[in-house]
Design a protein around this motif. Structure first.
Motif, PDB file in Angstrom:
ATOM      1  N   LYS A 273       0.845  -1.197   0.000  1.00 23.92           N
ATOM      2  CA  LYS A 273       0.000   0.000   0.000  1.00 23.92           C
ATOM      3  C   LYS A 273       0.883   1.250   0.000  1.00 23.92           C
ATOM      4  O   LYS A 273       0.653   2.196  -0.774  1.00 23.92           O
ATOM      5  CB  LYS A 273      -0.910  -0.023   1.229  1.00 23.92           C
ATOM      6  N   LYS A 274       1.913   1.245   0.860  1.00 19.14           N
ATOM      7  CA  LYS A 274       2.841   2.378   0.906  1.00 19.14           C
ATOM      8  C   LYS A 274       3.586   2.524  -0.415  1.00 19.14           C
ATOM      9  O   LYS A 274       3.822   3.639  -0.889  1.00 19.14           O
ATOM     10  CB  LYS A 274       3.838   2.195   2.048  1.00 19.14           C
ATOM     11  N   LEU A 275       3.962   1.391  -1.011  1.00 23.13           N
ATOM     12  CA  LEU A 275       4.672   1.436  -2.288  1.00 23.13           C
ATOM     13  C   LEU A 275       3.789   2.059  -3.364  1.00 23.13           C
ATOM     14  O   LEU A 275       4.240   2.874  -4.181  1.00 23.13           O
ATOM     15  CB  LEU A 275       5.097   0.026  -2.705  1.00 23.13           C
ATOM     16  N   GLY A 276       2.506   1.686  -3.354  1.00 23.09           N
ATOM     17  CA  GLY A 276       1.570   2.257  -4.321  1.00 23.09           C
ATOM     18  C   GLY A 276       1.383   3.747  -4.127  1.00 23.09           C
ATOM     19  O   GLY A 276       1.318   4.517  -5.099  1.00 23.09           O
ATOM     20  N   ILE A 277       1.278   4.183  -2.867  1.00 23.39           N
ATOM     21  CA  ILE A 277       1.133   5.613  -2.583  1.00 23.39           C
ATOM     22  C   ILE A 277       2.347   6.376  -3.096  1.00 23.39           C
ATOM     23  O   ILE A 277       2.214   7.444  -3.716  1.00 23.39           O
ATOM     24  CB  ILE A 277       0.953   5.840  -1.069  1.00 23.39           C
ATOM     25  N   GLN A 278       3.522   5.843  -2.850  1.00 23.13           N
ATOM     26  CA  GLN A 278       4.758   6.466  -3.322  1.00 23.13           C
ATOM     27  C   GLN A 278       4.747   6.587  -4.841  1.00 23.13           C
ATOM     28  O   GLN A 278       5.133   7.616  -5.409  1.00 23.13           O
ATOM     29  CB  GLN A 278       5.948   5.619  -2.860  1.00 23.13           C
ATOM     30  N   THR A 279       4.249   5.561  -5.514  1.00 23.78           N
ATOM     31  CA  THR A 279       4.171   5.565  -6.979  1.00 23.78           C
ATOM     32  C   THR A 279       3.165   6.598  -7.462  1.00 23.78           C
ATOM     33  O   THR A 279       3.398   7.305  -8.453  1.00 23.78           O
ATOM     34  CB  THR A 279       3.763   4.174  -7.486  1.00 23.78           C
ATOM     35  N   GLY A 280       2.032   6.695  -6.767  1.00 21.06           N
ATOM     36  CA  GLY A 280       1.015   7.675  -7.147  1.00 21.06           C
ATOM     37  C   GLY A 280       1.512   9.100  -7.054  1.00 21.06           C
ATOM     38  O   GLY A 280       1.187   9.944  -7.903  1.00 21.06           O
ATOM     39  N   LYS A 281       2.316   9.373  -6.054  1.00 21.72           N
ATOM     40  CA  LYS A 281       2.870  10.722  -5.907  1.00 21.72           C
ATOM     41  C   LYS A 281       3.867  11.029  -7.025  1.00 21.72           C
ATOM     42  O   LYS A 281       3.940  12.171  -7.510  1.00 21.72           O
ATOM     43  CB  LYS A 281       3.522  10.859  -4.532  1.00 21.72           C
ATOM     44  N   MET A 282       4.629  10.021  -7.437  1.00 25.10           N
ATOM     45  CA  MET A 282       5.532  10.209  -8.575  1.00 25.10           C
ATOM     46  C   MET A 282       4.727  10.500  -9.841  1.00 25.10           C
ATOM     47  O   MET A 282       5.069  11.390 -10.629  1.00 25.10           O
ATOM     48  CB  MET A 282       6.398   8.967  -8.781  1.00 25.10           C
ATOM     49  N   ALA A 283       3.647   9.738 -10.017  1.00 28.71           N
ATOM     50  CA  ALA A 283       2.802   9.916 -11.205  1.00 28.71           C
ATOM     51  C   ALA A 283       2.180  11.299 -11.244  1.00 28.71           C
ATOM     52  O   ALA A 283       2.074  11.921 -12.314  1.00 28.71           O
ATOM     53  CB  ALA A 283       1.710   8.843 -11.219  1.00 28.71           C
ATOM     54  N   ALA A 284       1.779  11.812 -10.088  1.00 30.51           N
ATOM     55  CA  ALA A 284       1.161  13.136 -10.024  1.00 30.51           C
ATOM     56  C   ALA A 284       2.126  14.215 -10.504  1.00 30.51           C
ATOM     57  O   ALA A 284       1.730  15.152 -11.215  1.00 30.51           O
ATOM     58  CB  ALA A 284       0.692  13.427  -8.601  1.00 30.51           C
ATOM     59  N   LYS A 285       3.381  14.096 -10.129  1.00 31.31           N
ATOM     60  CA  LYS A 285       4.374  15.076 -10.577  1.00 31.31           C
ATOM     61  C   LYS A 285       4.490  15.087 -12.095  1.00 31.31           C
ATOM     62  O   LYS A 285       4.615  16.140 -12.721  1.00 31.31           O
ATOM     63  CB  LYS A 285       5.732  14.758  -9.951  1.00 31.31           C
ATOM     64  N   ILE A 286       4.432  13.913 -12.678  1.00 32.13           N
ATOM     65  CA  ILE A 286       4.551  13.807 -14.139  1.00 32.13           C
ATOM     66  C   ILE A 286       3.310  14.389 -14.805  1.00 32.13           C
ATOM     67  O   ILE A 286       3.410  15.175 -15.763  1.00 32.13           O
ATOM     68  CB  ILE A 286       4.753  12.332 -14.544  1.00 32.13           C
ATOM     69  N   LEU A 287       2.137  14.028 -14.319  1.00 30.45           N
ATOM     70  CA  LEU A 287       0.896  14.515 -14.921  1.00 30.45           C
ATOM     71  C   LEU A 287       0.771  16.035 -14.826  1.00 30.45           C
ATOM     72  O   LEU A 287       0.266  16.687 -15.743  1.00 30.45           O
ATOM     73  CB  LEU A 287      -0.304  13.858 -14.236  1.00 30.45           C
ATOM     74  N   LYS A 288       1.254  16.607 -13.731  1.00 30.13           N
ATOM     75  CA  LYS A 288       1.178  18.052 -13.533  1.00 30.13           C
ATOM     76  C   LYS A 288       2.292  18.810 -14.240  1.00 30.13           C
ATOM     77  O   LYS A 288       2.335  20.042 -14.204  1.00 30.13           O
ATOM     78  CB  LYS A 288       1.221  18.381 -12.038  1.00 30.13           C
TER      79      LYS A 288
END
Length: 339
Positions: A273-288
């Protein structure tokens, strides 16, 4: 020219159903009110990968990208078939999604191949060895428009834990899928460190989930315990492994929390779950538009999480020392996931 990854994948003939419509965009930056479409390709259906997906969406939400508000999610599961993983990725590219999230190594390799000649970034998670999968170079840098997180197992800590719980054990069995790059790489790590803890690794390679039953039946007669990897095919057949191990009265050690909940004795593993959250935050930076996938080295969780199941320990007649249970999350029942 970027190198195309070859992983013995044949293109599946089955068609992936229509699952929504993506909005293409080649802009490097988007405003805060932009709507996004992400295709999530998951290689198998089991607890750890499900936790990755849930964590990924949670990480995006924490950064203001929320499913049902400004995010459309297309989701497909390859059911451990590499050909289907390739078809899923091709489908997302044809829909011109804003990003592909690839969960597990085969899906990440397929997504990278499919999106290679597009501007669609790929963010992966649950990849044990991005370097071995040719998704990163030896320094951890991206090989293209792709980045993500690694679930590299804390092998030393796992071996240390097994030695603490089984002071007289000599042979550890590992069943793995020969076509999963992540498993092949992790096996080599186990072989490297096992002698330091007085263990011998006994390995058995399989090709499909149908092979798990015979492999487990043979394995339990040769070893003192089994340790499970993040091998997607074997994890999907975990109950079969546990059935044979229980009959032989030997423990199975997991690699993450869901495996321990479902009947493994203990684990020094990953919090997906923590690994997924970390990945989601990385993805947000790219999308923004705050970062480019091609410029982001892959990340990983450095500290293992410990888990134990006292019902399993009682059935096996194993006393869990306080030195271990004090640092572990302890479960007192076996909860088998629904198929």
């Amino acid at each position: 020219m970027k190198k195309r990854i070859v992983a013995g994948m044949m293109v599946a003939m089955m068609a992936i159903g229509a699952v929504g419509c993506g909005n293409a965009s080649s802009d490097s930056k988007k405003s805060s009110d932009t709507e996004y479409t992400i295709g999530i390709a998951q290689f198998a259906e089991h607890g750890s990968l499900d936790n990755c997906r849930e964590g990924f969406l949670e990480g995006l939400k924490e950064e203001g990208i929320v499913e049902g508000e400004n995010l459309t999610v297309l989701y497909d599961n390859a059911q451990t078939d590499t050909g289907t993983a390739s078809t899923i990725a091709d489908n997302y590219v044809s829909k011109k999604v804003d990003m592909i999230c690839a969960i597990a190594t085969p899906c990440a390799m397929s997504a990278y191949n499919s999106a290679m000649n597009t501007e669609i970034p790929v963010v992966y998670t649950a990849i044990s060895d991005p370097v071995a999968a040719q998704l990163a170079d030896d320094d951890g840098n991206s090989v293209g428009n792709i980045t993500g997180t690694s679930d590299a197992l804390p092998v030393k800590e796992q071996l240390e834990m097994i030695r603490e719980l089984m002071p007289d054990a000599k042979k550890i069995g590992i069943i793995y899928t020969t076509s999963e790059t992540n498993s092949v790489s992790t096996i080599e790590t186990y072989k490297e460190y096992a002698p330091d803890y007085g263990f011998e690794i006994v390995e058995t390679g399989i090709n499909t989930i149908a092979d798990v039953d015979m492999a487990a039946a043979d394995m339990v007669s040769k070893v003192d315990c089994i340790t499970n990897l993040t091998d997607n095919t074997v994890v999907s057949g975990l109950q079969t492994v546990l059935e044979h191990a229980n009959q032989a009265n030997i423990p199975v050690f997991g690699s993450e929390v869901e495996q321990v909940k479902n009947g493994c004795l203990a684990a020094a593993g990953i919090d997906y779950k923590k690994l997924g959250i970390q990945t989601g935050k990385m993805a947000a930076k790219i999308l923004k538009g705050q970062a480019k996938a091609s410029e982001m080295p892959f990340e990983k969780i450095t500290d293992p999480s410990y888990y134990a199941n006292t019902e399993v320990a009682d059935k096996l007649g194993i006393d869990l020392p306080n030195t271990f249970t004090e640092k572990a999350e302890v479960f007192d029942t076996i909860t088998v996931s629904e198929e």
